[in-house]
Design an enzyme around this catalytic site. Structure first.
Site, PDB file in Angstrom:
ATOM      1  N   ASP A 179       0.829  -1.203   0.000  1.00 10.43           N
ATOM      2  CA  ASP A 179       0.000   0.000   0.000  1.00 10.43           C
ATOM      3  C   ASP A 179       0.865   1.256   0.000  1.00 10.43           C
ATOM      4  OD1 ASP A 179      -2.309   1.530   0.123  1.00 10.43           O
ATOM      5  OD2 ASP A 179      -3.137   0.479   1.845  1.00 10.43           O
TER       6      ASP A 179
ATOM      7  N   ASP B 266     -10.961   2.028  -2.932  1.00  6.43           N
ATOM      8  CA  ASP B 266     -11.503   1.766  -1.591  1.00  6.43           C
ATOM      9  C   ASP B 266     -13.026   1.823  -1.599  1.00  6.43           C
ATOM     10  OD1 ASP B 266      -9.223   1.174  -0.247  1.00  6.43           O
ATOM     11  OD2 ASP B 266      -8.852   3.208   0.473  1.00  6.43           O
TER      12      ASP B 266
END
Ligand code: GLA
Length: 749
Positions: free
Chosen positions: A499, A569
């Site tokens: 990430d 997301d």
């Protein structure tokens, strides 16, 4: 002062199957069966763009396209009007400072403070296949690759004798895909340092300006929403200045003819294989033509080239389609699946995973995770991914990044006991890292505050309470990698989610010399590449999934390292239609991370049917992002069938041709798509109703991509029709309820 130097070797071969050089007219062309890219060298040595589009068979046509009859073709004949020549001719790699006032590709600052560059043709050579993109001192430059019989490469060496500089322009044409790639290598042969202020990767000049420009724009949780607008006078551009390819704009731009649809019209797609600051622009020039450029963003960029040093630009991929936007996308998909994505997982079905992020956020321990895994295993889920919160003392997002040691309060006895237990269930285990970051509250930051990107003496801007590590510094990379290794070696970890959750500010390095500070933007990206390359080389079995606050680094360079990227997301099935539609402009669904999550959806609060969430995630890598122990019994019971559907259709979806049949950005209130096997033996069609309208008649969606003369049985309706009939009459959808979905499987009989 200019030194003696050797440039390109003049190869004897004038031609090979894909590259032809017509000596008299000095035309250089790249061809495959369907497309041609042609350029020509003027008498003075300027390299000019001639043509990019469907295959031009006849030499005379190329000569006509050269427009040599048009004045001023060459300043040699019209010296007093050289300025008009420079200002109007279509250049392959336009330079700043000598009369071309349009957007340049190259601009320097030499030792005398001068910025003009004048590149002239020096030589060219032809290479078999596609040479790897390399730069001295840089361990890894991501780019497409091709075997000897898959592509042909032309390298044109240009020279600025005054500056003692050469620029090698790399062009590769793929034999069976309508794609051309470009990159440039700039070498300083002079005794003096020179500074590159801009070095773009490609420039293509178009006749006229009757094009629409497609770009992919958005924000966090709203990535790659599609915009299509007609070109207008002046310059229109997208870029990133954030240090990542970004949520806001993807390094993708397409010019399509005004009438282009999914199935017809011309489309030119440009995509930069780069994960940092990029720039892409279409400019309508004074005479109504269009110049498209793309490359590293020149904004706040500079790169020092000492004597004999070289700089290599990222690769730009250019795709041409004469049959609509859909064909352009399918070419990108094939190219990326076959000639960009690498490694063990390239052609494999990925394990169905369950990720605990939306299930628990930071609030978990080994028992909670194991409970999820136990339940998940019974339902057929194949891998548990432990997301953020397992290290340091991380109970919230404000600490511990950089301290990649197990948080024993959550995971007693370390990782191994949990991983072993999960493995004993027959499941794989995956883990989340954010290796480029450091929290202010971390041992790493306390010990090495100088390792954060910063301007000494200035307040450091926090983002999600964290700072960015200086990946231009080899010591930092080495240290972080050591920590990753010890975690990966401590248990049987088969997947990593890498990430990157904030953008770069106060971009300065405590170790780079003053004159090289502006190189940090790019050196940071090169550092990330180096570490990802090390990781995937040392752990070849590992499945790497990239992520950047969702999809802020969904770019081709990341695909070179990881076969899949977390798309967004936003896991809401309805918003995902737009996100996945936009993403599919140039990226294959095999690369799109897509999960079924719980409702009301955490991003938008919407409630959608569990089956719709499954059908939308099916066109991605597929997995779950919910607490499987806490969802309703009814939803839980649907999971085995959903997984069976994934196993059945994933080979087709992952490898087939995608046809977009609906458009979630239109007012149609539905989206639809299909995947057709390469051999046309089967197809899967999916329809998703967005908002229903009362008293609305049924909707017919016409299919595409089937073999017209073969007969196909639709499993759901029992109908047998020819491919032609399915294309003409389509599938009739009767159900009219918000957010519902249906799939139809067609098999050739
Ligand atoms: C990012 C990712 C999420 C999740 C969180 C964890 O936002 O996109 O999927 O991993 O970080 O902090």
């Amino acid at each position: 002062m200019i030194r003696e130097y050797e440039t390109a070797v003049h190869y004897n071969a004038w031609s090979n199957p894909g590259v032809t050089c017509e000596e008299k007219m000095r035309v250089l062309r790249l061809d495959n069966e369907e497309i041609t890219y042609a350029m020509a060298v003027s008498e003075e040595g300027y390299l000019m763009h001639v043509y990019f589009g469907s295959r031009v068979a006849d030499e005379d046509d190329i000569l006509y396209l050269l427009r040599i009859a048009e004045s001023p073709y060459t300043p040699h004949h019209h010296l007093r009007e050289k300025l008009a020549f420079m200002g109007t001719r279509p250049f392959e790699y336009p330079c700043h400072g000598i009369g071309d006032f349009r957007e340049p590709c190259l601009m320097l600052m030499d030792a005398d403070g001068m910025s003009a560059v004048d590149l002239r043709y020096k030589s060219h050579r032809i290479a078999e296949g596609k040479p790897q993109l390399r730069q001295k001192g840089v361990s890894c430059l991501p780019a497409t690759f091709a075997g000897k019989n898959e592509a042909d490469t032309l390298i044109v060496t240009m020279e600025d004798a005054h500056a003692g500089l050469t620029v090698e322009l790399y062009y590769t044409i793929f034999r069976h895909k309508n794609a051309v790639t470009r990159a440039a290598r700039i070498t300083n042969h002079s005794y003096n340092d020179t500074r590159i202020l801009r070095a773009l990767s490609t420039c293509v000049e178009f006749e006229g300006s009757a094009y629409d420009m497609i770009t992919l724009n958005g924000a966090w949780a709203r990535e790659r929403f599609l915009s299509r607008v007609p070109l207008h006078a002046g310059k229109q551009s997208i870029d990133s200045v954030r240090g990542e390819s970004s949520h806001q704009h993807n390094p993708f731009l397409a010019l399509v003819s005004g009438d282009a649809s999914e199935e017809s019209g011309e489309a030119y797609g440009f995509n930069l294989v780069y994960s940092g600051n990029f720039f892409a622009e279409a400019e309508i020039t004074e005479h109504g033509n269009t110049r498209v450029v793309m490359g590293i963003n020149p904004f706040d960029f500079s790169w020092m080239l000492r004597t004999d040093e070289e700089f290599v630009t990222p690769e730009a991929v250019m795709v041409y389609s004469d049959a609509g936007i859909g064909k352009m996308s399918r070419t990108f998909h094939d190219l990326y699946r076959e000639n960009l994505i690498r490694g063990e997982w390239k052609d494999r079905k990925r394990p169905v995973l369950i990720n605990n992020w939306e299930a628990t956020y930071f609030n978990f321990d080994q028992d909670k995770l194991f409970g999820i895994a136990e339940q998940a295993a019974k339902l057929g889920i194949e891998m548990l991914v432990m997301d953020d919160g397992w290290f340091g003392h991380r109970d919230f997002d404000n600490s511990s990044l950089g301290d990649w040691v197990v948080y024993e309060e959550k995971l007693k006895g370390g990782l191994k006991p949990l991983v072993d237990k999960v493995n004993a269930l027959g499941m794989k285990f995956g883990i989340w890292f954010e290796p480029e970051m450091v929290s202010e509250d971390s041992n790493l930051y306390r010990e090495h505050p100088e390792w954060a990107i910063q301007i000494i003496g200035r307040e450091l801007t926090q983002g999600r309470a964290q700072y960015v590590l200086d990946y231009s510094n080899a010591e930092v990379r080495e240290y972080v990698y050591g920590m990753l290794r010890s975690i990966l070696d401590s248990a049987n970890i088969e997947y990593v989610k890498w990430d990157m959750n904030r953008q770069l500010t106060e971009v300065g390095s405590t170790t780079l010399p003053r004159k090289r500070q502006r190189e940090l933007w790019h050196r940071y990206v090169l550092g990330v590449y180096e570490l990802m390359n090390r990781l995937t080389t040392d752990y070849p079995q590992l499945l790497l999934e990239n992520c950047s606050g969702g999809g802020a680094r969904f770019d081709p360079a990341m695909l070179y390292f990881s076969p899949q990227i977390w798309t967004s997301d936003d896991t809401d099935a309805i918003e995902r239609l737009k996100i996945q539609y936009g993403t599919s402009m140039c990226y294959p669904v095999s690369a799109m991370g897509a999960h079924v999550s719980d409702c009301p959806n955490h991003a938008v609060g919407r409630v959608t049917p569990f089956d719709t969430r499954g059908d939308v995630a099916l066109v991605g890598t597929f997995g779950y992002e919910l607490d499987v122990t806490r969802i309703s019994e009814e939803d839980r019971n649907r999971i085995p069938a959903q997984i069976a559907k994934f196993h059945r259709f994933n080979p087709l979806v992952r490898t087939g041709d995608q046809y977009r049949l609906g458009n979630p950005f239109s007012d149609d209130c539905y989206d639809a798509w299909m995947f057709v096997a390469k051999d046309k033996s089967e197809a899967l069609f999916t329809f998703v109703r967005i908002l229903a309208t009362a008293n609305m008649p049924s909707i017919t969606v016409k299919l595409h991509g089937l073999a017209p003369d073969r007969r196909y049985l639709c499993e759901e309706t029992g109908q047998v029709l020819s491919g032609k009939a399915w294309e003409k009459c389509g599938i009739i959808i009767g159900v009219n309820r918000d957010f519902t979905s249906q799939t139809f499987y067609l098999k050739a009989i």
